[in-house]
Design an enzyme around this catalytic site. Structure first.
Site, PDB file in Angstrom:
ATOM      1  N   GLU A  87      14.879  12.097  -4.401  1.00  0.00           N
ATOM      2  CA  GLU A  87      15.514  10.828  -4.172  1.00  0.00           C
ATOM      3  C   GLU A  87      17.054  11.168  -4.693  1.00  0.00           C
ATOM      4  OE1 GLU A  87      14.030   7.831  -4.157  1.00  0.00           O
ATOM      5  OE2 GLU A  87      12.182   8.297  -4.665  1.00  0.00           O
TER       6      GLU A  87
ATOM      7  N   LYS B 145       5.047   3.530  -9.904  1.00  0.00           N
ATOM      8  CA  LYS B 145       3.588   3.658  -9.243  1.00  0.00           C
ATOM      9  C   LYS B 145       2.486   3.155 -10.198  1.00  0.00           C
ATOM     10  CE  LYS B 145       5.508   6.532  -6.117  1.00  0.00           C
ATOM     11  NZ  LYS B 145       5.338   8.366  -5.731  1.00  0.00           N
TER      12      LYS B 145
ATOM     13  N   GLU C 111       0.723  -1.304  -0.129  1.00  0.00           N
ATOM     14  CA  GLU C 111       0.085  -0.046  -0.013  1.00  0.00           C
ATOM     15  C   GLU C 111       0.882   1.104   0.193  1.00  0.00           C
ATOM     16  OE1 GLU C 111      -2.668   1.907  -0.833  1.00  0.00           O
ATOM     17  OE2 GLU C 111      -3.824   0.365   0.055  1.00  0.00           O
TER      18      GLU C 111
HETATM   19  N1  LIG Z   1       9.991   8.681   2.239  1.00  0.00           N
HETATM   20  C1  LIG Z   1       8.669   8.729   1.739  1.00  0.00           C
HETATM   21  O1  LIG Z   1       7.868   9.475   2.077  1.00  0.00           O
HETATM   22  C2  LIG Z   1       8.325   7.392   1.159  1.00  0.00           C
HETATM   23  C3  LIG Z   1       7.119   7.229   0.441  1.00  0.00           C
HETATM   24  C4  LIG Z   1       6.753   6.209  -0.158  1.00  0.00           C
HETATM   25  C5  LIG Z   1       7.575   5.203  -0.337  1.00  0.00           C
HETATM   26  N2  LIG Z   1       8.802   4.950   0.143  1.00  0.00           N
HETATM   27  C6  LIG Z   1       9.639   3.890  -0.102  1.00  0.00           C
HETATM   28  O2  LIG Z   1       9.886   3.507   1.492  1.00  0.00           O
HETATM   29  C7  LIG Z   1      11.443   2.898   1.372  1.00  0.00           C
HETATM   30  C8  LIG Z   1      11.919   3.748   2.556  1.00  0.00           C
HETATM   31  O3  LIG Z   1      12.019   5.047   2.168  1.00  0.00           O
HETATM   32  P1  LIG Z   1      12.655   6.244   3.293  1.00  0.00           P
HETATM   33  O4  LIG Z   1      12.310   7.484   2.689  1.00  0.00           O
HETATM   34  O5  LIG Z   1      12.253   5.780   4.573  1.00  0.00           O
HETATM   35  O6  LIG Z   1      14.255   5.818   2.999  1.00  0.00           O
HETATM   36  P2  LIG Z   1      15.440   6.328   4.122  1.00  0.00           P
HETATM   37  O7  LIG Z   1      14.953   7.449   4.717  1.00  0.00           O
HETATM   38  O8  LIG Z   1      16.677   6.557   3.089  1.00  0.00           O
HETATM   39  O9  LIG Z   1      15.627   4.927   4.921  1.00  0.00           O
HETATM   40  C9  LIG Z   1      16.303   3.891   4.402  1.00  0.00           C
HETATM   41  C10 LIG Z   1      16.673   2.952   5.451  1.00  0.00           C
HETATM   42  O10 LIG Z   1      17.444   1.890   4.804  1.00  0.00           O
HETATM   43  C11 LIG Z   1      18.496   1.557   5.549  1.00  0.00           C
HETATM   44  N3  LIG Z   1      19.547   0.862   4.677  1.00  0.00           N
HETATM   45  C12 LIG Z   1      20.196   1.321   3.450  1.00  0.00           C
HETATM   46  N4  LIG Z   1      20.599   0.445   3.120  1.00  0.00           N
HETATM   47  C13 LIG Z   1      20.760  -0.526   3.808  1.00  0.00           C
HETATM   48  C14 LIG Z   1      21.359  -1.652   3.861  1.00  0.00           C
HETATM   49  N5  LIG Z   1      22.289  -2.216   2.825  1.00  0.00           N
HETATM   50  N6  LIG Z   1      21.243  -2.603   4.890  1.00  0.00           N
HETATM   51  C15 LIG Z   1      20.357  -2.093   5.860  1.00  0.00           C
HETATM   52  N7  LIG Z   1      19.884  -1.032   6.113  1.00  0.00           N
HETATM   53  C16 LIG Z   1      20.124  -0.284   4.927  1.00  0.00           C
HETATM   54  C17 LIG Z   1      19.011   2.949   6.041  1.00  0.00           C
HETATM   55  O11 LIG Z   1      19.976   2.611   7.331  1.00  0.00           O
HETATM   56  P3  LIG Z   1      20.533   3.906   8.312  1.00  0.00           P
HETATM   57  O12 LIG Z   1      19.352   4.820   8.612  1.00  0.00           O
HETATM   58  O13 LIG Z   1      21.264   3.371   9.154  1.00  0.00           O
HETATM   59  O14 LIG Z   1      21.291   4.610   6.924  1.00  0.00           O
HETATM   60  C18 LIG Z   1      17.746   3.534   6.520  1.00  0.00           C
HETATM   61  O15 LIG Z   1      17.356   3.420   7.725  1.00  0.00           O
HETATM   62  C19 LIG Z   1      11.828   3.269  -0.056  1.00  0.00           C
HETATM   63  O16 LIG Z   1      11.516   1.911  -0.862  1.00  0.00           O
HETATM   64  C20 LIG Z   1      10.883   4.196  -0.477  1.00  0.00           C
HETATM   65  O17 LIG Z   1      10.891   4.349  -1.868  1.00  0.00           O
HETATM   66  C21 LIG Z   1       9.254   6.388   0.889  1.00  0.00           C
END
Ligand SMILES: NC(=O)c1ccc[n+]([C@@H]2O[C@H](COP(=O)([O-])OP(=O)(O)OC[C@H]3O[C@@H](n4cnc5c(N)ncnc54)[C@H](OP(=O)(O)O)[C@@H]3O)[C@@H](O)[C@H]2O)c1
Ligand SMILES: NC(=O)c1ccc[n+]([C@@H]2O[C@H](COP(=O)([O-])OP(=O)(O)OC[C@H]3O[C@@H](n4cnc5c(N)ncnc54)[C@H](OP(=O)(O)O)[C@@H]3O)[C@@H](O)[C@H]2O)c1
Lengths: 428, 428
Positions: free
Chosen positions: A192, A207, A131
């Site tokens: 991004e 999407k 979702e």
């Molecule tokens: N942000 C939004 O508004 C949003 C909306 C819809 C969907 N999404 C989706 O949700 C997902 C997460 O987005 P986000 O915005 O939360 O990203 P983010 O803030 O960049 O967080 C990514 C997380 O993944 C961890 N990570 C990255 N590489 C890793 C690895 N090799 N091993 C273990 N952990 C790892 C990072 O660890 P560290 O914290 O330790 O660096 C971080 O905690 C993505 O698929 C994104 O497309 C995001």
């Protein structure tokens, strides 16, 4: 179902921390609603010691996210790392291998590998839900897969990249050039890591591919989407569009036609007064047109900690309640291969070009259009100070193919500077 | 789950026939989506021989709808008769008694007897679902109960009676008086048999009561809603509102405050440019504000054969897929008794009254307002030909209680003709 549902959460960034907070603050409410406790067993991210503003003391830490999938105290893997490959994919595969349900927000992964992953999940009787991957806090996957399950879907339309809509509406409101607003968005952390995912229309394309699959019962076909980004939109385009009663939006449209599955993601002109035209800032809008339901319009925040976490929780609560729905609304092995439409339905187009101010230049352009069978609705040469004359043309309905031909032929005349900008005028 | 899901459909009017048609035309699609055949075993309505434009030859006919509930070839009763009592209620009770799931579009029945019926269903492990009862084709029950299950809901807002919105927008567009548009709507078959259900705000009130219960985890409390209809709205009110940048909508608002559960259904002024302000014709809009999701806006057709049948099908497909969610999103026996708020939050109000053109009349009205602690934002006496002067007042924020007091005191001054019209100005 009085045993707790136990989660392993991988990724503790924006979304992961949002999910942690909701699970903590709303624990009682979630228990009432799902009939059981929802608890976190273990978590994983890159750096163990990063301050995330939340306590992780009560959860087991795994250095390697993939290890979460083999824990016996985990029923559901919540994948919030991101990326179409790497640890996210490895984790989801391992989870399904080991009999764990999966909830993810990862549109890139599903757009690329949704089909095999869904087949694997369904063969094992597991849920694979996403979702949060589409339109943030708007429960559009649920609405389409379940709420409109009784319909033949005629069309899916959406503004699904908040950053692009932010850039376009801010350019208009402040009269700022694209480059400046882009830099601003970058500084605010709206983009991004690879910004072409946003402004190039790829993220929104992911999407759209997911929605198409559910809507039309076809396999996810990201490659079948005709994608254009917003990089070439100038403030002049926004102003000209406004003069004619339109706004410019990065619009996704999918429909199943006699000519095949039409999927496109591109900047389009939409009527100013329509719900899409009125969408401001980072807000998203998804529209489904069902044969029985008629037009259903959904609007809400397309990203951000709270909205995205809300969507993740919706999937988790469904699993806690014992609900199993196929990933794409019908068993993945019954999805038909998508046959991309040879060409999109005809539409009027907006064309902006820069003419070298030579005698007969405008006539040459008009001739090219005529030769390509494109008739002109309006044509205007703008006042200009130097030798470069901005020209604006609105065509009558024509195909994208004819238009692309015309654009090539125009460039060959040697009277243009640069390449024309061509935007579809979408009738909603 | 390869056995077919077998339905008994009671009521073959607008909605019932719509459901029959969808089940027939979309049989294959529904099977793919729900994993099993969905078939109709038996049907019932008042007159067996009425021409309904669909063939009933393949279904067993029951003269008495309640008999459907004791048929061994029926798994789900689809109640589309309507009415808070009578055969609809008897049928639903008998169905739950006999171990049949229930899908209904009957808001009156659920607003009145939802609590005991839901308790009975849940005690027997049965589904009692009502997507079609609220806002027609918009899957708002699903969005609230499932899509936003991870949120604390702050506020529910809705325009949920298409007929009222049709009347109000048509009065505005055509400059026609209420009585004339009402008569027109009646002729078009838009009004319930008892039209006060529509224009009196009762039908919309039923819907609001159901949404409140899910949103706030409280027992359905229709009696706790402060209901006002649109009967007293004049074209003058619509015009004055428009002059000030507002539209008049029959608006439902529910929120849980420290003062208790606030539920009201009344004509309000909303900003012209807001999504609610732009709602035309019979379209409905439901807005949920979640602490994590933020504002989620849903728009679609609020009634009609196709949209309502689409909602009924959504419930049927959920049952076919094996999904069991409590009627009001959490077990009915955990819903708390609603404690109605003593008074709604303060707001600015619009007041229109007719002054007898006597010296000092306006001063008297102003004095009354001051005495009741209500300060005036704007006040205008309109030009008039006879001895009756229309007066328009916009107050600063005040409570409904203070306003009602003021209105009584104004009437006691003897300088008014008739009773003032008072409309809340809602800040969305
Ligand atoms: N942000 C939004 O508004 C949003 C909306 C819809 C969907 N999404 C989706 O949700 C997902 C997460 O987005 P986000 O915005 O939360 O990203 P983010 O803030 O960049 O967080 C990514 C997380 O993944 C961890 N990570 C990255 N590489 C890793 C690895 N090799 N091993 C273990 N952990 C790892 C990072 O660890 P560290 O914290 O330790 O660096 C971080 O905690 C993505 O698929 C994104 O497309 C995001
Ligand atoms: N219409 C909408 O757009 C809409 C939208 C949302 C919800 N709803 C709800 O859906 C339900 C049905 O509405 P509708 O518009 O379809 O109503 P309708 O067109 O008036 O149909 C009612 C049906 O019930 C049958 N019926 C009435 N009394 C009966 C009795 N004593 N025994 C057996 N059958 C009886 C009628 O039989 P005959 O045909 O033989 O007279 C008719 O087929 C109501 O609860 C309504 O509030 C309707």
């Amino acid at each position: 179902m009085t045993t707790p549902l136990r989660l392993g959460i991988a990724g503790l960034g924006t979304v992961g921390v949002g999910v942690l907070k909701l699970l903590t603050t709303h624990a009682e409410r979630l228990k009432e609603r799902s009939g059981r406790d929802i608890v976190i067993s273990a978590v994983s991210a890159r750096s163990k010691n990063k301050d995330r503003g939340v306590s992780l003391d009560e959860y087991t830490w795994e250095d390697d996210p993939v290890s979460l999938a083999s824990r016996s105290d985990v029923d559901v893997i919540v994948e919030l790392i991101g990326g179409e490959d790497g640890p996210a994919k490895a984790l989801v595969e391992a989870a399904l291998e080991n009999g764990k349900h999966v909830v993810t927000a990862n549109k890139a992964l599903l757009a690329m590998s949704g089909q095999p992953l869904a087949e694997r999940a369904e063969a094992a009787g597991l849920s694979l839900r996403f979702e949060a991957a589409v339109a943030g806090g708007i429960p559009c996957i649920k609405v389409l897969t379940e709420g409109l399950a009784g319909n033949e879907i005629d069309r899916v339309i959406g503004v699904m990249n908040g950053t692009c809509n932010y850039i376009l509406t801010r350019m208009e409101a402040e009269g700022l050039p694209y480059e400046e607003v882009f830099a601003e968005a970058d500084k605010l952390g709206y983009l991004e890591a690879d910004p072409t995912l946003d402004v190039g229309g790829i993220d929104a394309g992911h999407k759209l591919a997911l929605l198409s699959s559910i809507a039309f019962g076809t396999q996810v076909d990201f490659d079948g989407i005709a994608i254009e980004g917003i990089e070439r939109i100038e403030i002049a385009d926004i102003r000209h569009a406004a003069d004619m009663g339109f706004k410019i939006k990065l619009l996704g449209v999918a429909k199943l036609t006699g000519r095949g599955l039409e999927q496109r993601m591109s900047p389009c002109l939409v009527p100013k007064g329509s719900p899409l035209g009125q969408l401001q800032g980072a807000t998203n809008m998804v529209i489904f047109e069902g044969d029985a339901s008629g037009q259903i319009v959904l609007r809400g925040a397309g990203a951000g900690e709270g909205p995205t976490a809300s969507a993740v929780l919706s999937d988790i609560v469904d699993i806690a309640r014992g609900y199993r729905v196929p990933t794409f609304g019908q068993p993945a092995d019954t999805l038909r291969a998508a046959r991309p439409a040879i060409a999109a339905a005809p539409a009027p187009f907006y064309l902006r070009m820069t003419l070298l101010d030579k005698p007969g230049a405008l006539a040459k352009i008009a001739t090219v259009l005529g030769d390509c069978g494109i008739s002109i609705d309006r044509m205007r040469q703008m006042a200009h100070a130097d030798r470069l004359a901005p020209v604006l043309i609105v065509t009558h309905k024509t195909t994208r193919t004819a238009l692309d031909e015309a654009v090539s032929a125009m460039e060959a005349t040697g009277v243009l500077q640069g390449t024309p900008v061509a935007l579809r005028i979408e009738v909603i």
